[in-house]
Design an enzyme around this catalytic site. Structure first.
Site, PDB file in Angstrom:
ATOM      1  N   CYS A   2      68.796  39.867   8.148  1.00  0.00           N
ATOM      2  CA  CYS A   2      67.609  39.319   8.797  1.00  0.00           C
ATOM      3  C   CYS A   2      67.717  37.806   8.915  1.00  0.00           C
ATOM      4  CB  CYS A   2      66.312  39.644   8.066  1.00  0.00           C
ATOM      5  SG  CYS A   2      65.988  41.383   7.877  1.00  0.00           S
ATOM      6  N   ARG A  27      72.730  37.893  11.943  1.00  0.00           N
ATOM      7  CA  ARG A  27      72.233  38.324  10.637  1.00  0.00           C
ATOM      8  C   ARG A  27      71.556  39.697  10.700  1.00  0.00           C
ATOM      9  NH1 ARG A  27      71.990  33.773   7.325  1.00  0.00           N
ATOM     10  NH2 ARG A  27      70.716  34.941   5.877  1.00  0.00           N
ATOM     11  N   TRP A  74      67.559  43.175  10.260  1.00  0.00           N
ATOM     12  CA  TRP A  74      68.555  44.167   9.838  1.00  0.00           C
ATOM     13  C   TRP A  74      67.770  45.137   8.967  1.00  0.00           C
ATOM     14  CZ3 TRP A  74      70.828  46.341   5.511  1.00  0.00           C
ATOM     15  CH2 TRP A  74      72.056  46.987   5.722  1.00  0.00           C
ATOM     16  N   ASN A 100      62.756  37.726   5.012  1.00  0.00           N
ATOM     17  CA  ASN A 100      64.148  38.156   4.832  1.00  0.00           C
ATOM     18  C   ASN A 100      64.336  38.454   3.350  1.00  0.00           C
ATOM     19  OD1 ASN A 100      66.916  38.506   4.681  1.00  0.00           O
ATOM     20  ND2 ASN A 100      67.360  36.314   4.739  1.00  0.00           N
ATOM     21  N   GLY A 101      64.711  39.690   3.037  1.00  0.00           N
ATOM     22  CA  GLY A 101      64.916  40.077   1.640  1.00  0.00           C
ATOM     23  C   GLY A 101      64.399  41.478   1.429  1.00  0.00           C
ATOM     24  N   GLU A 488      92.913  43.084   3.905  1.00  0.00           N
ATOM     25  CA  GLU A 488      92.061  42.271   4.766  1.00  0.00           C
ATOM     26  C   GLU A 488      92.242  42.676   6.235  1.00  0.00           C
ATOM     27  OE1 GLU A 488      89.562  40.563   4.589  1.00  0.00           O
ATOM     28  OE2 GLU A 488      89.544  39.264   6.354  1.00  0.00           O
ATOM     29  N   LYS A 492      89.254  44.046   8.685  1.00  0.00           N
ATOM     30  CA  LYS A 492      88.952  43.431   9.990  1.00  0.00           C
ATOM     31  C   LYS A 492      88.917  44.493  11.070  1.00  0.00           C
ATOM     32  CE  LYS A 492      87.819  40.536   9.092  1.00  0.00           C
ATOM     33  NZ  LYS A 492      87.535  39.658   8.006  1.00  0.00           N
ATOM     34  N   GLU A 495      85.824  46.863  10.812  1.00  0.00           N
ATOM     35  CA  GLU A 495      84.487  46.350  11.088  1.00  0.00           C
ATOM     36  C   GLU A 495      84.253  46.021  12.541  1.00  0.00           C
ATOM     37  OE1 GLU A 495      83.195  42.821   8.932  1.00  0.00           O
ATOM     38  OE2 GLU A 495      85.197  42.005   8.948  1.00  0.00           O
ATOM     39  N   HIS A 511     103.317  58.541  -2.867  1.00  0.00           N
ATOM     40  CA  HIS A 511     102.464  59.189  -3.881  1.00  0.00           C
ATOM     41  C   HIS A 511     101.258  59.873  -3.235  1.00  0.00           C
ATOM     42  CE1 HIS A 511     104.852  57.492  -7.099  1.00  0.00           C
ATOM     43  NE2 HIS A 511     104.901  56.388  -6.373  1.00  0.00           N
ATOM     44  N   LYS A 607      75.971  39.277   8.968  1.00  0.00           N
ATOM     45  CA  LYS A 607      76.863  38.254   8.448  1.00  0.00           C
ATOM     46  C   LYS A 607      76.654  38.028   6.955  1.00  0.00           C
ATOM     47  CE  LYS A 607      79.835  34.901   8.739  1.00  0.00           C
ATOM     48  NZ  LYS A 607      81.244  35.320   8.800  1.00  0.00           N
TER      49      LYS A 607
HETATM   50  O1  M6R Z   1      79.340  35.134   2.668  1.00  0.00           O
HETATM   51  P1  M6R Z   1      80.282  35.895   1.776  1.00  0.00           P
HETATM   52  O2  M6R Z   1      81.665  35.303   1.784  1.00  0.00           O
HETATM   53  O3  M6R Z   1      79.772  36.087   0.389  1.00  0.00           O
HETATM   54  O4  M6R Z   1      80.405  37.321   2.432  1.00  0.00           O
HETATM   55  C1  M6R Z   1      81.125  38.326   1.790  1.00  0.00           C
HETATM   56  C2  M6R Z   1      81.303  39.537   2.673  1.00  0.00           C
HETATM   57  O5  M6R Z   1      80.072  40.072   3.023  1.00  0.00           O
HETATM   58  C3  M6R Z   1      82.067  39.198   3.957  1.00  0.00           C
HETATM   59  O6  M6R Z   1      83.302  38.619   3.687  1.00  0.00           O
HETATM   60  C4  M6R Z   1      82.283  40.464   4.793  1.00  0.00           C
HETATM   61  O7  M6R Z   1      83.146  41.334   4.145  1.00  0.00           O
HETATM   62  C5  M6R Z   1      82.809  40.093   6.183  1.00  0.00           C
HETATM   63  N1  M6R Z   1      82.013  40.716   7.204  1.00  0.00           N
HETATM   64  C6  M6R Z   1      84.197  40.521   6.409  1.00  0.00           C
HETATM   65  O8  M6R Z   1      84.664  40.127   7.654  1.00  0.00           O
END
Ligand code: M6R
Length: 612
Positions: A2, A27, A74, A100-101, A488, A492, A495, A511, A607
Site C-alpha cells: 500500500c 507498492r 495491496w 498502510n499496514g 537470485e 527474478k 517474479e 540427487h 515493492k
Molecule cells: O526492501 P527489502 O530489500 O527489504 O526487500 C526484500 C524483498 O522483499 C525484495 O528483495 C524482493 O524479494 C524483491 N521483489 C525481489 O526482486
C-alpha cells in the site's frame, strides 16, 4: 504494501494526489482512492483497480479542495473491491482515513465498536480506525485541535499492528493528522505547502526537505506549519533532513520501464556505493563502522546475516566474503524464519540486516529480536532514515538511488559491493589477508566499467529470451557463489515472467532434480569459478545428454558447444555475482516483455513488504 500520499497547500490537491499515487503504485495496485476537503465537506472517490481507472471516475476532476489524502492498495483484509478501497470513513462521515499496514486486533475493536452501535461497510481492518477516532472524539472533553489530537492518540493506543495513517476531519478543514508505527511515512516540507508520502521518490519533485516520524509520533499539519507530538501528546521538535537524490532519479528518463532503467543504472549505483570508501593501496575509510573496532571484531563468535528475498541472496554472497576475508563464521537466514525460531545469538554475535527499502516488516522484527538478545546490529539500507536504519546500532547505506521496479536489481549488486567493502574493512582491522584485500579492492574498482561492457552487448540475451519465453519450467544451476546467483536469477525470472523455475547447486542435480530434465527443457548455468569449471561442465553435459537447452553465463573459456554462452569480464570470484547476475536480470526482463507483462508491477507483488 500500500502507498499513501497527502497534500496540504494552496494548489488543487487532486492532480497532486493522483500523480503521487501513480508513483506509489509499485507498492500495491488492487484499488485506489482519494479524499479531499471540499467547500461542503469531505469528498471521497475510490475504485477497484489501478490508479488509471480512478482517474476515469466521473467527478474526480471536479474536486477543487487543496487538502487531500490518497491510497493505492495491496489487499490484505478483504478482496479488491470498491467498498474495501481506501479512504475509509466513520459512520458520521466526519473522518476520512488512509492506512498502510495491518491492524491485528481489528476483530476485537470491531466487536467493541459494534457494541457501541457502529456499523461497518467493508471487510477491511482499517475501517475500525475512523470509527474509533470518532468514538474518542465524541467523548473528549477537550476543544480545538487538542480534541482531535486526543482522539487520534487514544485510538492508536488501542491499535495492535502496523500503521501509517493520514487522517482528515471535516471540523478541521485546514489540517491533517499523520502518525506511523512500523510502516513508512515521510513528510515533505514545502513553502506554504506540505506533502506526505510512503516514500521519498514520490514527492521528490516537490521538495528535498523531509521530516521522519518515529513510532507513534504524530504530526498536526497545516499549510505553513507542522507540529510534532510524542505518543503522550507532548510537543517535540524535529529538524528536516535534506535528501540529495535528484528528482530525475525517480523518473523513467526515456526507458520503457523502471526495471530496465535500474538495470542500466548499475554502473552508476556501484560507483556511488564505492564512493571514497575504498581506493587501491590505502586502507578503507568507513567512519560509520568506526564503532566496530578491532577489539570488538576479535571478540565475536559469528556473524548472522538476516534479510528477505533478493537482499537475502546478496547476504549469501556476503557469507563467502566474510568467511574468506575475516575468517569469521557466517549464517544467512530469511528474516521471516529467524524471527520465530529463537536463534542462538548473543552479545558475541554481530547481526547484519540487509534491506533496500529499510521497511520490510520481517527484517525489522528480526532486528528488534537481535537487539533484545544483546547482539550488535548493523543495517545495510538504500533509504536514508528508513525504519531499519533508525533501529540498528550502526547503519551503512548503499547509494543506488531510488529503486522503484518491484524486481530488485541495482540494490542487489550495490548490496554485494557494500558487503565486500565492509568485509575488507573488518579484515583490515583484524590484520588478515592483506594481499587478498589489495587484489579485491582493485577488482571492485573495475566493476562499474565491466558492468558497462556487459550492458553494451545484450543482443544474444534478447534473442535467447525470444526462444524460451513460452516455457513452463526453467532450471538454474551453479556451484559455490554461482549457486547464490542461480537463486537470485531464478527469483527474478519467477517474479516478472511467472515461469516456474528452480535453482539447484549443480552437484545436487543427481540427487533428484535431474529426473525433471527432459527434451528441450532450459537449464541456465552460472560458471565463474576457475577451480570448479570442469566439475560444472560435467554437470551441464549431463543435462545436455538428456536433451536440455543451455544458457551459460561465464567468465571462463569453454571448449564445449552450448546453445548460448554469455561471456562476462573476469573478476575476483568473491564479487563475481555483481557481474554474473546482470545477464540473468536482462533475460528475465526480455522474457517478461515478450510475454507482454507489466515488468515493473508483477501480479500479487509489492515493492515493500511492510506486513508479515
Ligand atoms: O526492501 P527489502 O530489500 O527489504 O526487500 C526484500 C524483498 O522483499 C525484495 O528483495 C524482493 O524479494 C524483491 N521483489 C525481489 O526482486
Amino acid at each position: 504494501m500500500c502507498g499513501i500520499i497527502g497534500y496540504i497547500g494552496n494548489k488543487k490537491a487532486e492532480p497532486i494526489l493522483i500523480n503521487g499515487l501513480l508513483r506509489l503504485e509499485y507498492r500495491g495496485y488492487d484499488s485506489a482512492g482519494i479524499s479531499t476537503i471540499e467547500k461542503n465537506g469531505l469528498k471521497t472517490i475510490k475504485n477497484k483497480g489501478r490508479v488509471s481507472e480512478l482517474e476515469k471516475v466521473s467527478g474526480i476532476n471536479d474536486l477543487t479542495g487543496t487538502i487531500g489524502i490518497g491510497h493505492t492498495r495491496w489487499a490484505t483484509h478483504g478482496k479488491p473491491s470498491s467498498t474495501n478501497s481506501h479512504p475509509h470513513m466513520d459512520n458520521s462521515k466526519k473522518f476520512a482515513v488512509v492506512h498502510n499496514g495491518i491492524i491485528e486486533n481489528y476483530a476485537d475493536l470491531k466487536d467493541f465498536l459494534k457494541s457501541q452501535n457502529y456499523t461497518f461497510l467493508s471487510e477491511t481492518d482499517t475501517e475500525v480506525i475512523p470509527n474509533l477516532i470518532h468514538y474518542y472524539y465524541q467523548t473528549s472533553k477537550n476543544t480545538g485541535s487538542k480534541k482531535l489530537l486526543e482522539a487520534v492518540s487514544n485510538t492508536i493506543k488501542m491499535l495492535k499492528g502496523s500503521y501509517a495513517l493520514e487522517i482528515l476531519c471535516s471540523d478541521f478543514p485546514d489540517n491533517m493528522i499523520v502518525v506511523r508505527k512500523d510502516s513508512p511515512l515521510v513528510i515533505g516540507k514545502g513553502l506554504n505547502e506540505n506533502y506526505i508520502s510512503s516514500d521519498i521518490p514520490a514527492i521528490l519533485s516537490f521538495t528535498k526537505d523531509f521530516y521522519l516520524l518515529n513510532d507513534n509520533e504524530l504530526a498536526f499539519i497545516s499549510r505553513d506549519s507542522i507540529e510534532f507530538y510524542d505518543s503522550n501528546l507532548n510537543k517535540i521538535e524535529k529538524i528536516p533532513q535534506n535528501i540529495t537524490w535528484n528528482a530525475g532519479a525517480a523518473e523513467k528518463n526515456g526507458y520503457p520501464d523502471f526495471m530496465l532503467k535500474e538495470i542500466n543504472e548499475q554502473p552508476m549505483a556501484i560507483r556511488e556505493t564505492i564512493g571514497s570508501r575504498i581506493t587501491s593501496n590505502s586502507k578503507s575509510i568507513i567512519p560509520d563502522l568506526d564503532g566496530l573496532n578491532k577489539s570488538y571484531l576479535s571478540s565475536i563468535n559469528k556473524i548472522s546475516i538476516v534479510a528477505c528475498g533478493t537482499a537475502m541472496h546478496a547476504g549469501l554472497a556476503g557469507k563467502t566474503l566474510f568467511e574468506t576475508l575475516c575468517e569469521i563464521p557466517v549464517e544467512v537466514e530469511a528474516a521471516s524464519e529467524f524471527r520465530y525460531r529463537n536463534p542462538l545469538i548473543n552479545e558475541k554475535t554481530l547481526c547484519i540486516f540487509i534491506s533496500q527499502s529499510g521497511e520490510t516488516a520481517d527484517t525489522i522484527a528480526a532486528l528488534k529480536l537481535a537487539k533484545s538478545k544483546g547482539s550488535k546490529t548493523l543495517a545495510i539500507s538504500n533509504v536514508i532514515g528508513s525504519s531499519i536504519s533508525r533501529e540498528a546500532d550502526f547503519t551503512i547505506y548503499t547509494h543506488a538511488g531510488p529503486e522503484i521496479a518491484v524486481a530488485s536489481t541495482k540494490a542487489y549488486t550495490s548490496q554485494i559491493v557494500l558487503l565486500a567493502i565492509i568485509a575488507i574493512n573488518f579484515a583490515e582491522k583484524l590484520n588478515l589477508n592483506k594481499e587478498k584485500l589489495e587484489e579485491l579492492k582493485k577488482d571492485i574498482l573495475l566493476l562499474p566499467s565491466q558492468l558497462e561492457e556487459i550492458l553494451g552487448n545484450i543482443q544474444n540475451i534478447k534473442n535467447f529470451a525470444q526462444k524460451i519465453y513460452k516455457e513452463k519450467d526453467i532450471f538454474f544451476i551453479g556451484r559455490g557463489i554461482d549457486y547464490t546467483v542461480a537463486l537470485e536469477g531464478s527469483l527474478k525470472l519467477k517474479e516478472i515472467s511467472y515461469i516456474h523455475s528452480e535453482a539447484y547447486p549443480s552437484g545436487e542435480l543427481k540427487h533428484g532434480p535431474i529426473a525433471l530434465i527432459e527434451n528441450d527443457v532450459t537449464v541456465i548455468s552460472i560458471l565463474t569459478n576457475r577451480l570448479l569449471v570442469e566439475k560444472s561442465i560435467s554437470n551441464i553435459q549431463e543435462v545436455v545428454t538428456r536433451g536440455a537447452k543451455t544458457f551459460i553465463v561465464t567468465n571462463q573459456e569453454l571448449n564445449h558447444k552450448f546453445d548460448e554462452v554469455i561471456q562476462i569480464p573476469k573478476t575476483n570470484t568473491l564479487i563475481s555475482p555483481v557481474l554474473s547476475i546482470v545477464p540473468l536480470q536482462l533475460l528475465s526482463y526480455y522474457i517478461s516483455k515478450e510475454k507482454g507483462l507489466d515488468v515493473d508491477k508483477p501480479r500479487n507483488l509489492a515493492k515493500s513488504v511492510t506486513v508479515e
